[in-house]
Design an enzyme around this catalytic site. Structure first.
Site, PDB file in Angstrom:
ATOM      1  N   ASN A  12      41.120  41.497  47.044  1.00 45.63           N
ATOM      2  CA  ASN A  12      40.124  40.500  47.495  1.00 45.63           C
ATOM      3  C   ASN A  12      40.803  39.345  48.219  1.00 45.63           C
ATOM      4  O   ASN A  12      40.267  38.817  49.200  1.00 45.63           O
ATOM      5  CB  ASN A  12      39.292  40.000  46.314  1.00 45.63           C
ATOM      6  CG  ASN A  12      38.155  40.942  45.982  1.00 45.63           C
ATOM      7  OD1 ASN A  12      37.196  41.055  46.744  1.00 45.63           O
ATOM      8  ND2 ASN A  12      38.274  41.664  44.872  1.00 45.63           N
ATOM      9  N   MET A  40      42.803  36.992  35.792  1.00 45.72           N
ATOM     10  CA  MET A  40      42.347  37.470  34.488  1.00 45.72           C
ATOM     11  C   MET A  40      42.691  36.491  33.367  1.00 45.72           C
ATOM     12  O   MET A  40      43.278  36.870  32.357  1.00 45.72           O
ATOM     13  CB  MET A  40      42.942  38.864  34.234  1.00 45.72           C
ATOM     14  CG  MET A  40      42.468  39.894  35.233  1.00 45.72           C
ATOM     15  SD  MET A  40      40.680  39.824  35.573  1.00 45.72           S
ATOM     16  CE  MET A  40      40.253  41.539  35.542  1.00 45.72           C
ATOM     17  N   LEU A  89      39.271  30.162  31.947  1.00 43.69           N
ATOM     18  CA  LEU A  89      39.558  28.767  32.293  1.00 43.69           C
ATOM     19  C   LEU A  89      38.842  27.854  31.293  1.00 43.69           C
ATOM     20  O   LEU A  89      37.697  28.094  30.919  1.00 43.69           O
ATOM     21  CB  LEU A  89      39.088  28.481  33.717  1.00 43.69           C
ATOM     22  CG  LEU A  89      39.906  29.218  34.782  1.00 43.69           C
ATOM     23  CD1 LEU A  89      39.197  29.189  36.126  1.00 43.69           C
ATOM     24  CD2 LEU A  89      41.312  28.630  34.901  1.00 43.69           C
ATOM     25  N   HIS A 101      32.933  39.267  40.447  1.00 44.74           N
ATOM     26  CA  HIS A 101      32.881  40.141  39.269  1.00 44.74           C
ATOM     27  C   HIS A 101      32.212  41.456  39.668  1.00 44.74           C
ATOM     28  O   HIS A 101      31.172  41.444  40.331  1.00 44.74           O
ATOM     29  CB  HIS A 101      32.084  39.447  38.157  1.00 44.74           C
ATOM     30  CG  HIS A 101      32.031  40.241  36.892  1.00 44.74           C
ATOM     31  ND1 HIS A 101      33.063  40.233  35.970  1.00 44.74           N
ATOM     32  CD2 HIS A 101      31.091  41.084  36.405  1.00 44.74           C
ATOM     33  CE1 HIS A 101      32.745  41.032  34.961  1.00 44.74           C
ATOM     34  NE2 HIS A 101      31.552  41.564  35.196  1.00 44.74           N
ATOM     35  N   LEU A 146      31.471  32.419  30.105  1.00 48.29           N
ATOM     36  CA  LEU A 146      32.107  33.540  30.803  1.00 48.29           C
ATOM     37  C   LEU A 146      31.111  34.313  31.675  1.00 48.29           C
ATOM     38  O   LEU A 146      30.082  34.788  31.168  1.00 48.29           O
ATOM     39  CB  LEU A 146      32.733  34.489  29.765  1.00 48.29           C
ATOM     40  CG  LEU A 146      33.375  35.753  30.342  1.00 48.29           C
ATOM     41  CD1 LEU A 146      34.624  35.408  31.129  1.00 48.29           C
ATOM     42  CD2 LEU A 146      33.667  36.751  29.243  1.00 48.29           C
TER      43      LEU A 146
END
Ligand code: GAR
Length: 192
Positions: free
Chosen positions: A15, A91, A94, A110, A145
């Protein structure tokens, strides 16, 4: 307006490569100031190096707490005047410290149609669920999340005989178009 990006990776970096390509081909008006990896061996770092973009490895294992690590990330991003943080296969969770430092200015990609299949192995989750379609989501990162406001989504069919790997590959192709487009929309303020 500041269109300076900081891209965070942990692995392959396809990406990241798509974002670099979109900038180079004039499809995304932005500049990547720095690519930061939490792993020194992330293969994706090579894409930044080849493009002449500064890279930095911040190894999370060298920090006592998640917050300490996040403060180091914030410091490096602010030092380079980054206005939009793009997570590209980063991965690491935060902490609120990081989220509060860049309110509504952190994007994540995602490989599912969130709110479906958050967390790990979303492609396998889609197969286990018998889904007939899946896709990719670019969303703003908040303290929960994979739950921040959706910026853009794109769909692919789940085909008979799909494995997690074949589905992941189909979604990834989509991600490479979706992420640059979503970044452009956020920078232009045209996201829904
Ligand atoms: C991508 O499929 C991305 O959507 C996913 O990891 C892959 C990274 O690939 N991210 C997540 O699952 C985040 N929860 P890349 O390193 O080649 O860009």
């Amino acid at each position: 307006m500041n269109r300076t990006l900081g891209v965070l990776i942990s692995g392959r970096g396809s990406n990241l490569k798509a974002i670099i390509d979109a900038i180079e081909h004039g499809r995304l008006d932005a500049r990547i100031a720095v690519v930061i990896s939490n792993r020194a061996d992330a293969p994706g770092l090579v894409h930044a190096i080849r493009a002449g973009i500064e890279t930095l490895v911040l190894n999370h294992k060298e920090y006592a707490t998640r917050e300490d690590y996040d403060r180091a990330l914030i410091h490096e991003l602010r030092k380079r005047d980054v206005s939009l943080v793009c997570l590209a296969g980063f991965m690491r969770l935060l902490s609120p410290v990081f989220v509060d430092a860049f309110p509504d200015r952190i994007l994540n990609i995602h490989p599912s149609l969130l709110p479906k299949y958050p967390g790990l192995q979303p492609q396998q989750q889609a197969l286990d669920d018998g889904a007939s379609e899946s896709g990719a989501t670019v969303h703003l990162v908040n303290k929960d999340l994979d739950a921040g406001p959706v910026v853009m989504q794109a769909r692919v069919p789940v085909l008979a005989g799909d494995t997690a790997d074949t589905l992941a590959a189909r979604i990834l192709e989509l991600e490479h178009r979706l992420y640059p487009a979503a970044i452009a929309a956020v920078l232009d303020g045209t996201q829904s």
